[in-house]
Each structure stands twice: as C-alpha cells, then as structure tokens.
Design a protein around this motif. Structure first.
Motif, mmCIF file in Angstrom:
data_model
loop_
_atom_site.group_PDB
_atom_site.id
_atom_site.type_symbol
_atom_site.label_atom_id
_atom_site.label_comp_id
_atom_site.label_asym_id
_atom_site.label_seq_id
_atom_site.Cartn_x
_atom_site.Cartn_y
_atom_site.Cartn_z
ATOM 1 N N THR A 1 9.271 13.358 3.931
ATOM 2 C CA THR A 1 9.612 11.944 3.789
ATOM 3 C C THR A 1 10.739 11.592 4.756
ATOM 4 O O THR A 1 11.573 12.432 5.112
ATOM 5 C CB THR A 1 10.079 11.606 2.360
ATOM 6 O OG1 THR A 1 11.198 12.442 2.006
ATOM 7 C CG2 THR A 1 8.965 11.782 1.360
ATOM 8 N N TRP B 1 14.686 14.173 8.110
ATOM 9 C CA TRP B 1 13.556 14.161 7.184
ATOM 10 C C TRP B 1 13.792 15.134 6.041
ATOM 11 O O TRP B 1 14.527 16.111 6.192
ATOM 12 C CB TRP B 1 12.263 14.545 7.911
ATOM 13 C CG TRP B 1 11.876 13.596 9.011
ATOM 14 C CD1 TRP B 1 12.536 13.380 10.197
ATOM 15 C CD2 TRP B 1 10.741 12.744 9.033
ATOM 16 N NE1 TRP B 1 11.882 12.447 10.948
ATOM 17 C CE2 TRP B 1 10.763 12.034 10.269
ATOM 18 C CE3 TRP B 1 9.690 12.511 8.151
ATOM 19 C CZ2 TRP B 1 9.798 11.109 10.630
ATOM 20 C CZ3 TRP B 1 8.712 11.602 8.505
ATOM 21 C CH2 TRP B 1 8.764 10.902 9.722
ATOM 22 N N HIS C 1 5.163 9.757 1.941
ATOM 23 C CA HIS C 1 5.136 11.032 2.663
ATOM 24 C C HIS C 1 4.265 10.991 3.924
ATOM 25 O O HIS C 1 3.437 10.106 4.100
ATOM 26 C CB HIS C 1 4.610 12.141 1.752
ATOM 27 C CG HIS C 1 5.588 12.567 0.707
ATOM 28 N ND1 HIS C 1 5.803 11.849 -0.458
ATOM 29 C CD2 HIS C 1 6.396 13.654 0.630
ATOM 30 C CE1 HIS C 1 6.712 12.466 -1.196
ATOM 31 N NE2 HIS C 1 7.080 13.568 -0.560
ATOM 32 N N TRP D 1 5.242 18.794 3.988
ATOM 33 C CA TRP D 1 5.091 17.532 3.260
ATOM 34 C C TRP D 1 6.447 16.847 3.302
ATOM 35 O O TRP D 1 7.398 17.291 2.669
ATOM 36 C CB TRP D 1 4.640 17.841 1.837
ATOM 37 C CG TRP D 1 4.256 16.695 0.962
ATOM 38 C CD1 TRP D 1 4.795 16.400 -0.254
ATOM 39 C CD2 TRP D 1 3.216 15.725 1.173
ATOM 40 N NE1 TRP D 1 4.165 15.313 -0.809
ATOM 41 C CE2 TRP D 1 3.190 14.873 0.054
ATOM 42 C CE3 TRP D 1 2.309 15.495 2.217
ATOM 43 C CZ2 TRP D 1 2.288 13.807 -0.055
ATOM 44 C CZ3 TRP D 1 1.418 14.437 2.107
ATOM 45 C CH2 TRP D 1 1.418 13.609 0.982
ATOM 46 N N GLY E 1 0.770 10.113 4.238
ATOM 47 C CA GLY E 1 0.526 10.631 2.901
ATOM 48 C C GLY E 1 -0.411 9.816 2.037
ATOM 49 O O GLY E 1 -1.143 10.386 1.216
ATOM 50 N N ARG F 1 2.050 14.201 6.210
ATOM 51 C CA ARG F 1 1.679 15.615 6.257
ATOM 52 C C ARG F 1 1.703 16.078 7.711
ATOM 53 O O ARG F 1 1.123 15.440 8.592
ATOM 54 C CB ARG F 1 0.280 15.826 5.676
ATOM 55 C CG ARG F 1 -0.056 17.283 5.434
ATOM 56 C CD ARG F 1 -1.550 17.487 5.249
ATOM 57 N NE ARG F 1 -2.277 17.387 6.510
ATOM 58 C CZ ARG F 1 -3.558 17.724 6.668
ATOM 59 N NH1 ARG F 1 -4.255 18.161 5.633
ATOM 60 N NH2 ARG F 1 -4.149 17.596 7.847
ATOM 61 N N ASP G 1 9.432 18.325 0.913
ATOM 62 C CA ASP G 1 9.082 18.514 -0.500
ATOM 63 C C ASP G 1 8.009 19.591 -0.611
ATOM 64 O O ASP G 1 7.103 19.672 0.223
ATOM 65 C CB ASP G 1 8.572 17.206 -1.108
ATOM 66 C CG ASP G 1 9.655 16.142 -1.179
ATOM 67 O OD1 ASP G 1 10.803 16.495 -1.488
ATOM 68 O OD2 ASP G 1 9.347 14.962 -0.910
ATOM 69 N N THR H 1 0.355 19.055 -0.065
ATOM 70 C CA THR H 1 1.776 19.238 -0.377
ATOM 71 C C THR H 1 2.295 20.653 -0.182
ATOM 72 O O THR H 1 3.501 20.851 -0.092
ATOM 73 C CB THR H 1 2.065 18.839 -1.839
ATOM 74 O OG1 THR H 1 1.467 19.807 -2.719
ATOM 75 C CG2 THR H 1 1.518 17.458 -2.144
ATOM 76 N N GLY I 1 5.032 6.194 4.216
ATOM 77 C CA GLY I 1 4.178 7.118 4.933
ATOM 78 C C GLY I 1 3.531 6.532 6.176
ATOM 79 O O GLY I 1 3.535 7.153 7.249
ATOM 80 N N GLY J 1 1.228 9.746 -2.621
ATOM 81 C CA GLY J 1 1.757 10.150 -1.320
ATOM 82 C C GLY J 1 2.268 8.995 -0.488
ATOM 83 O O GLY J 1 2.439 9.137 0.729
#
Length: 368
Positions: A310, A296, A344, A308, A334, A346, A299, A160, A316, A341
């Motif tokens: 969404t 997007w 999310h 990080w 995520g 990454r 976070d 994160t 995800g 997660g």
C-alpha cells in the motif's frame, strides 16, 4: 444469457493501459504485473521434452505411470503428503482445471462455491461457467444454511502471500466434510515460503489419515518455469480423482505426451527448483527494500511470488497509475482481486534481474 455474457472483462485486458503508459519511459517498462516466468526452462526438463518429442499417438489422460510415481514421490519428499500414484491426475495447466472444476463437479444453479475474499479471479470464473453462485468469504461460519458444494482455499495466497495456519485449514476441512462439500486447495506457491512454512491441505495434520472430500492442485509454472508447457496435476480423494478422470477422458483433456515427460523430469529433480527459488528470493529482497524505502508498506507477503503493498497517499488504482506514468513500472491494482484489495497493489517477483534493478533505481526517486 450466453456463456461469454456471464464473464467479466479479462483481468489483463483491464490493466493493459498501464503497460502502454509504462512503455513510454525512456528506459522502457518494468513489468511486475503478471507473474510470468522469465528465466530459462532448466536443461534437464528441456532434454526430457526433446527425448519424448516423437509422439505420434494420443497421450493417456490419466498420465504415464512414471509421471504419477514422480508426483507422488515429490509430494512425500517436499510436503510430507502421503498419496498413491493412482490418485494423481495431470492437468493442462492449473488455470484450466480451476476454471472447469465446478462444472466437472456438477455444480449449477442453486449451488454455492466459496472462495477467498482476496483471490485469483479464475475461482469466480469457474462458478460463472457452471452457472453456480460464488461467495467471496474468509469466514465459513457467516454463510448460514446456503448450499455450499465447493470451497476453495489458496495458501500461500495470490495476491497477498498470506499463509493459512494448520488450525484454519483443519477447520475448513471439518466444516466442509460435515456438509458434504469438496475442499479444493490451490497450492501453486507452496514451495515459496519466505517467512512462513506453508502446509498442504492433504497433510495429515490438516485432513487426518483420509483425503476424503479434499483435492490439492499443483502447478509447475513457477517452480520449474513451465508456464509455457501448461503442466500441473491434481491429487487427493481417490473417488473424486476417478470421477474427474472419467470426465476428462470424455472431453479429451489430455496433457501432451512430451509435456508429461518434461513434468516427470521436473518433479524428479530438485536442484533446478532450489536455484529458481534463490533467484526469486534475491529479487524479493531488492524489491521489498526499494518499495519500503520509498514509503510503501508491505502486508502479509510471507510466502509466494508477490509483494502486497500500500501507498500512504493512493488507493490501488491510482498507485498503479503513478508507478506506470511517472516511473515506467507496471503492477497490478489490488481491486482486481476483490473489493478488500482497494488500497493495495500486487508486485510480482518474475522480472529479470536487470529489470528488477531498474525498478529499484527508479523507486529511489520516490523516497520521502
């Protein structure tokens, strides 16, 4: 149950199909999934490796005096952490150390290891290897009377980028000391603070004047592009370091001599680390702007090597699928870092500049 049967599917095997789909893009894949360094190993480090390459004898598990002195000096200069060179122990890359620490500390059935709710999968793997129980929780107070033997913290966080405040880290150390548990801090990304200033668990503001019951793990993979060298070290509580050294001697866990020389050079030179940090900062700026312009949300991400993110219309896995299939961009879903997660992805900052620019151009097609 065999040891292998205790383990889940390997994380990167799970997302390999995304890479295959992204590779069908006419301009090839942009891989922003695994945080693998792509920039050259600095000359000062390569020269040290080459100069030490005539190494026919066994290396010292404890590490050379020069290496331990360099590590202690770097901790003092960069993190304001006072430590003795005698309390530094080189490791064969920090992933190895993280995976085997529960075993080396003697955890087993009935013991509990705590790690963050969103976390690098290897913490959980370590508990499985030891046969201990693993609990993913950011609230130690919710654990009740369970027999906690080891608490992992990770700041800045992977995945994160969240930075834990001093007050939180101090409470974790106090809580663990009251129960005789060890606190191990994975500080792989501690020099990559962008919008926050990460603090080591060994800083006096966190643990006081004593390192009792506390360990900090440091990697050179990202700071110095040494992922291929497997170079890191652990430091902290002198009695714990002594115990770990004794075990590693018996098991032959030795960092090769030339790598120890390279690690010494890396810790003694800051110029290359500053230059690498600037590369990551530039890539972070490009990718953050491109993803946010495409709708997007970002976070945390105030430090570390990742964004990080969404998407408003996808969870995800489906967001990662969208990027791979439609735009040839590979990111990590995520959920592989824990149920929290679920929505999310990454995004790593480790692709070459040309590939980062390609990702930004493709993301422009996603703009709402």
């Amino acid at each position: 149950m065999t040891l292998a049967a205790r383990l889940p599917a390997f994380t990167w095997d799970r997302i390999a199909p995304l890479g295959e789909k992204a590779g069908l893009h006419p301009d090839g894949a942009v891989d922003l999934s695994m945080g693998t360094p792509v920039d050259p190993v600095p000359d000062v480090i390569r020269a040290a490796l080459a100069a030490a390459s005539d190494a026919p004898g066994y290396p010292a598990t404890r590490g050379t005096a020069a290496l331990r002195t360099a590590a202690a000096g770097w901790l003092a200069r960069s993190l304001s952490v006072p430590t003795s060179p005698d309390d530094v122990l080189p490791v064969i890359g920090t992933k190895e150390f993280i995976a085997w620490l529960p075993v080396m500390l003697g955890l087993g059935p009935g013991d509990v290891m705590v790690y963050p709710e969103l976390a690098y999968p290897t913490y959980d793997i370590g508990a499985r290897l030891a046969g201990a129980s693993a609990v993913a929780s950011d609230s130690l107070l919710a654990l009740g009377p369970s027999r906690v033997r080891l608490v992992w913290v990770n700041s800045p966080s992977n995945p994160t980028g969240r930075v834990l405040p001093v007050s939180h880290l101090r409470k974790v150390v106090e809580w663990a000391r009251e129960r005789g548990a060890v606190v191990a801090s994975d500080e792989c990304y501690i020099t990559l603070g962008w919008e926050a200033s990460p603090v080591s668990v060994l800083h006096p503001s966190v643990c006081g004047e004593s390192h009792e019951g506390v360990l900090a793990v440091h990697s050179l993979s990202k700071r110095s592009n040494l992922a291929g060298y497997r170079a890191g070290f652990v430091t902290g509580d002198p009695s714990l370091v002594t115990s770990l050294l004794a075990i590693r001697k018996q098991a032959g866990m030795m960092v090769p001599g030339p790598v120890q020389a390279a690690l010494t050079a890396a810790l003694s030179d800051e110029a290359h680390a500053v230059a690498q940090r600037e590369r990551y900062a530039a890539r972070r700026s490009v990718l953050r702007a491109a993803f946010t312009a495409a709708g997007w949300s970002v976070d945390h991400s105030e430090a570390g090597l990742y964004l990080w993110l969404t998407h408003p219309d996808h969870d995800g896995w489906s967001a990662a699928e969208l990027l791979a299939v439609e735009y040839g961009i590979v990111v990590t879903p995520g959920p592989v870092y824990g149920p929290a997660g679920a929505r999310h992805v990454r995004v790593a900052l480790t692709a070459a500049d040309e590939r980062v620019a390609a990702a930004a151009s493709r993301l422009a097609l996603l703009r709402p």
